[in-house]
Design a protein around this motif. Structure first.
Motif, mmCIF file in Angstrom:
data_model
loop_
_atom_site.group_PDB
_atom_site.id
_atom_site.type_symbol
_atom_site.label_atom_id
_atom_site.label_comp_id
_atom_site.label_asym_id
_atom_site.label_seq_id
_atom_site.Cartn_x
_atom_site.Cartn_y
_atom_site.Cartn_z
ATOM 1 N N LYS A 2 0.861 -1.188 0.000
ATOM 2 C CA LYS A 2 0.000 0.000 0.000
ATOM 3 C C LYS A 2 0.897 1.239 0.000
ATOM 4 C CE LYS A 2 -3.740 2.077 2.708
ATOM 5 N NZ LYS A 2 -4.499 1.992 3.963
ATOM 6 N N ALA A 4 1.178 5.501 -0.898
ATOM 7 C CA ALA A 4 0.522 6.782 -1.160
ATOM 8 C C ALA A 4 1.405 7.614 -2.083
ATOM 9 C CB ALA A 4 0.303 7.533 0.143
ATOM 10 N N LEU A 39 -2.782 9.031 -11.330
ATOM 11 C CA LEU A 39 -4.113 8.453 -11.106
ATOM 12 C C LEU A 39 -4.195 6.952 -11.381
ATOM 13 C CD1 LEU A 39 -6.511 11.261 -12.348
ATOM 14 C CD2 LEU A 39 -6.308 10.370 -10.028
ATOM 15 N N GLU A 43 -5.039 6.070 -7.579
ATOM 16 C CA GLU A 43 -6.347 6.721 -7.629
ATOM 17 C C GLU A 43 -6.927 7.078 -6.259
ATOM 18 O OE1 GLU A 43 -10.770 6.093 -9.565
ATOM 19 O OE2 GLU A 43 -9.320 4.471 -9.638
ATOM 20 N N HIS A 44 -6.968 6.147 -5.326
ATOM 21 C CA HIS A 44 -7.564 6.422 -4.009
ATOM 22 C C HIS A 44 -6.515 6.735 -2.954
ATOM 23 C CE1 HIS A 44 -11.407 5.300 -5.638
ATOM 24 N NE2 HIS A 44 -10.919 4.144 -6.028
ATOM 25 N N HIS A 45 -5.274 6.848 -3.378
ATOM 26 C CA HIS A 45 -4.164 7.079 -2.448
ATOM 27 C C HIS A 45 -3.297 8.236 -2.932
ATOM 28 C CE1 HIS A 45 -5.369 3.303 -0.649
ATOM 29 N NE2 HIS A 45 -5.365 2.785 -1.861
ATOM 30 N N GLU A 62 -9.068 19.001 -6.489
ATOM 31 C CA GLU A 62 -10.200 18.145 -6.141
ATOM 32 C C GLU A 62 -10.665 17.422 -7.406
ATOM 33 O OE1 GLU A 62 -12.698 21.168 -4.433
ATOM 34 O OE2 GLU A 62 -11.955 20.756 -2.404
ATOM 35 N N TYR A 64 -8.958 14.965 -8.510
ATOM 36 C CA TYR A 64 -7.738 14.203 -8.788
ATOM 37 C C TYR A 64 -7.200 13.580 -7.498
ATOM 38 C CZ TYR A 64 -7.199 16.501 -13.360
ATOM 39 O OH TYR A 64 -7.372 16.944 -14.643
ATOM 40 N N ALA A 65 -7.148 14.386 -6.430
ATOM 41 C CA ALA A 65 -6.461 13.967 -5.208
ATOM 42 C C ALA A 65 -7.158 14.540 -3.984
ATOM 43 C CB ALA A 65 -5.016 14.457 -5.244
ATOM 44 N N ARG A 66 -6.819 13.957 -2.843
ATOM 45 C CA ARG A 66 -7.280 14.515 -1.578
ATOM 46 C C ARG A 66 -6.361 15.683 -1.220
ATOM 47 N NH1 ARG A 66 -8.073 9.273 2.171
ATOM 48 N NH2 ARG A 66 -7.090 8.110 0.490
ATOM 49 N N ASP A 91 -2.458 5.900 8.146
ATOM 50 C CA ASP A 91 -3.249 5.078 7.225
ATOM 51 C C ASP A 91 -2.559 3.785 6.812
ATOM 52 O OD1 ASP A 91 -5.404 6.770 7.280
ATOM 53 O OD2 ASP A 91 -4.785 7.904 5.520
ATOM 54 N N TYR A 93 0.325 2.985 5.409
ATOM 55 C CA TYR A 93 1.009 2.883 4.120
ATOM 56 C C TYR A 93 2.390 2.277 4.307
ATOM 57 C CZ TYR A 93 -2.567 5.693 1.855
ATOM 58 O OH TYR A 93 -3.755 6.141 1.336
#
Length: 193
Positions: A2, A4, A39, A43-45, A62, A64-66, A91, A93
Motif C-alpha cells: 500500500k 501513497a 491516477l 487513484e484512491h491514495h 479536487e 484528482y487527489a485529496r 493510514d 502505508y
C-alpha cells in the motif's frame, strides 16, 4: 504493498512570478498535469499539499487527489513534506512517493518504474542532471524523519544520509521542471511531450 503518492503544490512560485500551480499547459493547470499520470496507480491514495493560493489551487486538485492544507507553507518545502506525510502516516502505508507539482513532463510509466523497484525497505529515487532527487519513494521506516523536515531543503539530506539504501532510477525527463514562464514555454514546445 500500500503506497501513497504525495504531490507538493504549496509554494508561492516566486521565480515563476506567482501562481505557478495554476499556469496553463494545453488548457489545464500545471498541477493537474502533475496529478494526472499518478491516477492510474494511486487513484484512491493520491494526496496534494496546497498552501499559497490554496483557495484557487484546491478546485484544480479536487477530483484528482485529496487536498492537504498547509497554512505554514512559507516555511519551506521541507515543512510541506512533513505536513503531507503527517496527514497519511496513520493510514498504514508501506511507502510514500513524493513528487512536485512542476514536474509536468513525467508520465505514468515514470512513476510505475519507481513503484516496481520498491521493496518496502529501500528508497527509490530519480537520478537526473547529476543529482539524486524526487520523485522518490520512501519506506514507512523513514516516515518519522520525513515528518521532522524543516526549511526549504526538502528531502535532499535524507537521501544523502541514507545513500546506502537508495536505489536510483535514471529519469532525465524530471530535469524539465518549471521554474520560470520560459521553462513552461520550452515544455510546451519540447521533446518531453
Amino acid at each position: 504493498m500500500k503506497i501513497a503518492a504525495l504531490v507538493l503544490a504549496a509554494g508561492a512560485g516566486s521565480r515563476f512570478g506567482g501562481r505557478k500551480q495554476l499556469a496553463l499547459l494545453d488548457g489545464r493547470a500545471l498541477v493537474q498535469h502533475a496529478l494526472q499520470p499518478l491516477l492510474p496507480r494511486f487513484e484512491h491514495h493520491l494526496f496534494c499539499v496546497v498552501g499559497a493560493y490554496a483557495d484557487e489551487v484546491r478546485p484544480k486538485v479536487e477530483g484528482y487527489a485529496r487536498v492537504i492544507e498547509h497554512p505554514d507553507w512559507s516555511q519551506g518545502l521541507g515543512t510541506s513534506i512533513a505536513k503531507g506525510v503527517r496527514a497519511i502516516a496513520d493510514d498504514d502505508y508501506d511507502g510514500v512517493l513524493i513528487t512536485l507539482a512542476d514536474l509536468a513532463s513525467l508520465d505514468t510509466g515514470h512513476y510505475r518504474q519507481l513503484v516496481e523497484r520498491f521493496n518496502g525497505q529501500c528508497i527509490v529515487a530519480s537520478h537526473y542532471a547529476g543529482k539524486t532527487a524526487v520523485p522518490a519513494l520512501f519506506p514507512k521506516a523513514l516516515f518519522a524523519q520525513l515528518m521532522r523536515l524543516e526549511g526549504d531543503r526538502g528531502a535532499r539530506n535524507l537521501l544523502r544520509d541514507n545513500a546506502d539504501r537508495v536505489v536510483t532510477l535514471p529519469m532525465p525527463a524530471a530535469s524539465q521542471d518549471i521554474d520560470t514562464p520560459e521553462d513552461l514555454l520550452v515544455l510546451a514546445k519540447g521533446p518531453w511531450r
